[in-house]
Write an enzyme that holds these catalytic residues in place. Structure first.
Site, PDB file in Angstrom:
ATOM      1  N   HIS A  14       0.864  -1.197   0.000  1.00 55.78           N
ATOM      2  CA  HIS A  14       0.000   0.000   0.000  1.00 55.78           C
ATOM      3  C   HIS A  14       0.893   1.237   0.000  1.00 55.78           C
ATOM      4  CE1 HIS A  14      -3.745   2.165   1.857  1.00 55.78           C
ATOM      5  NE2 HIS A  14      -3.019   3.012   1.147  1.00 55.78           N
ATOM      6  N   GLU A 197     -11.215   3.687   5.863  1.00 53.70           N
ATOM      7  CA  GLU A 197     -10.167   4.531   6.455  1.00 53.70           C
ATOM      8  C   GLU A 197     -10.872   5.626   7.266  1.00 53.70           C
ATOM      9  OE1 GLU A 197      -7.893   6.770   3.569  1.00 53.70           O
ATOM     10  OE2 GLU A 197      -6.258   7.195   4.973  1.00 53.70           O
TER      11      GLU A 197
HETATM   12  N1  ADE Z   1      -4.268   9.062  -1.628  1.00 59.73           N
HETATM   13  C1  ADE Z   1      -3.031   9.019  -1.125  1.00 59.73           C
HETATM   14  N2  ADE Z   1      -3.065   8.555   0.129  1.00 59.73           N
HETATM   15  C2  ADE Z   1      -4.346   8.281   0.426  1.00 59.73           C
HETATM   16  C3  ADE Z   1      -5.020   7.765   1.554  1.00 59.73           C
HETATM   17  N3  ADE Z   1      -4.388   7.428   2.672  1.00 59.73           N
HETATM   18  N4  ADE Z   1      -6.351   7.623   1.493  1.00 59.73           N
HETATM   19  C4  ADE Z   1      -7.010   7.967   0.392  1.00 59.73           C
HETATM   20  N5  ADE Z   1      -6.428   8.443  -0.698  1.00 59.73           N
HETATM   21  C5  ADE Z   1      -5.108   8.594  -0.689  1.00 59.73           C
HETATM   22 ZN    ZN Z   2      -3.543   4.919   0.635  1.00 57.28          ZN
END
Ligand code: ADE
Ligand code: ZN
Length: 335
Positions: A14, A197
């Site tokens: 990731h 997230e």
């Molecule tokens: N683009 C880059 N990092 C990100 C993240 N943590 N969440 C969503 N989009 C992203």
């Molecule tokens: Zn990300």
């Protein structure tokens, strides 16, 4: 533990290439391209790296990516990241890139992918690091825009392994991209997405049911829903967790409250990643170190996390096994 982590063979699953843009390189490329930044020095820019939420970060991240114009810029960015991988015993990377972030400035798909691919080929030759590319759709844009990106990618599809979904999560549920994901899978791309997230467990349900994703980026809020946890385990989907990102974007207030160990105890398959290392204070090994200290992880936990990083990568089975054999040997000698 620090030395154990340093030498531990691992994969990073990731990682946004635009998020690896260190302030020094950003300034250098801005100067080279004669782009004026709203900061007078590297220090002033680094000072701006304080965020209250995902959107705060994304505003600065897109501004930084705005200096990338030419193939050599994408090459330099990617090769710089891969050089750091070599120093950290990262054996394999799965790199996300956001073509739509650059299309607005007139940067062609070809420019982006050729720069990145030339760097991954050189890193394989020079360091033995393998890489796959994940083309990520920006979820704050429309599905129609994503379809345009999909069309642009077709001549280069042999260079791209998977599609992802990133950017502002809240208000942009996976269901918005159901059709373009279906079309992407028909083109042979493996579907992946950020989910849970900042968005809640419903977004993770949508990502697994409607987009059919094979791995969940972040996934923290899956823990809100016991049935979802059971389903993720049943489908054998891994979560690509990013501890320092979660701390920087206030997904957790303190690393000691991070759910990683709880996830592992529940039977979820978890990996450790840096997400956007230039912005969140550390490369992948620093993420391992910080979470090890915060949650008092054992060497066995760290071994399991590294093993998951190969097991749940998109590598073929034989290459996975070769990497895991090397990891097992390392663990036997150092545990
Ligand atoms: N683009 C880059 N990092 C990100 C993240 N943590 N969440 C969503 N989009 C992203
Ligand atoms: Zn990300």
């Amino acid at each position: 533990m620090k030395i154990f982590i340093q030498n531990l063979p691992k994969a990073e699953l990731h990682l946004h290439i635009e998020g690896t843009f260190e302030a020094e390189l950003l300034f250098k490329i801005a100067q080279r391209n004669q782009i004026k930044l709203p900061y007078n020095s590297v220090e002033e820019l680094a000072e701006a790296y304080h965020f209250n939420c995902l959107q705060d970060f994304l505003d600065i991240y897109y501004q930084g990516a705005g200096v990338l114009l030419y193939e050599q810029d994408f090459y330099d960015l990617t090769y710089s990241y891969l050089t750091k991988c070599a120093e950290q015993n990262v054996r394999h990377t799965e790199i996300m890139f956001d073509p739509q972030t650059h299309a607005d400035r007139g940067v062609s798909f070809e420019t982006i992918i050729n720069g990145i691919s030339r760097a991954t080929a050189d890193a394989e030759k020079n360091f033995g690091i393998t890489s796959f590319l994940i083309m990520s759709y920006l979820r704050h844009l429309s599905e129609e825009e994503a379809f345009k990106t999909l069309a642009q990618s077709i001549p280069f599809k042999h260079q791209i392994k998977a599609v992802g979904l990133d950017s502002s999560e809240k208000g942009n549920p996976p269901s918005k991209f159901q059709n373009v994901f279906k079309a992407s899978v028909l083109e042979g791309y493996i579907p992946l997405a950020h989910a849970g997230e900042e968005g809640n467990a419903d977004y993770v349900w949508e990502a697994i049911d409607l987009l059919g994703i094979k791995r969940i980026d972040h996934g923290n809020n899956s823990l809100q829903d016991e049935k979802l946890v059971t389903e993720i385990i049943k489908r054998d989907l891994a979560l690509t967790v990013c501890p320092l990102s979660n701390l920087a974007l206030k997904v957790v207030d303190n690393l000691k409250d991070h759910p990683l160990k709880k996830m592992m105890n529940l039977g979820l398959k978890v990996t450790i990643n840096s997400d956007d290392p230039a912005y969140f204070g550390g490369q992948v090994n620093k993420n391992y170190e910080a979470i090890q200290v915060a949650l008092n992880l054992t060497k066995e936990d760290l071994y399991q996390l590294a093993k998951n990083s190969f097991e749940y990568s998109l590598l073929d089975d034989l290459t996975k096994q070769k990497n895991i054999q090397e990891l097992d040997k390392y663990y036997q000698l150092n545990s």
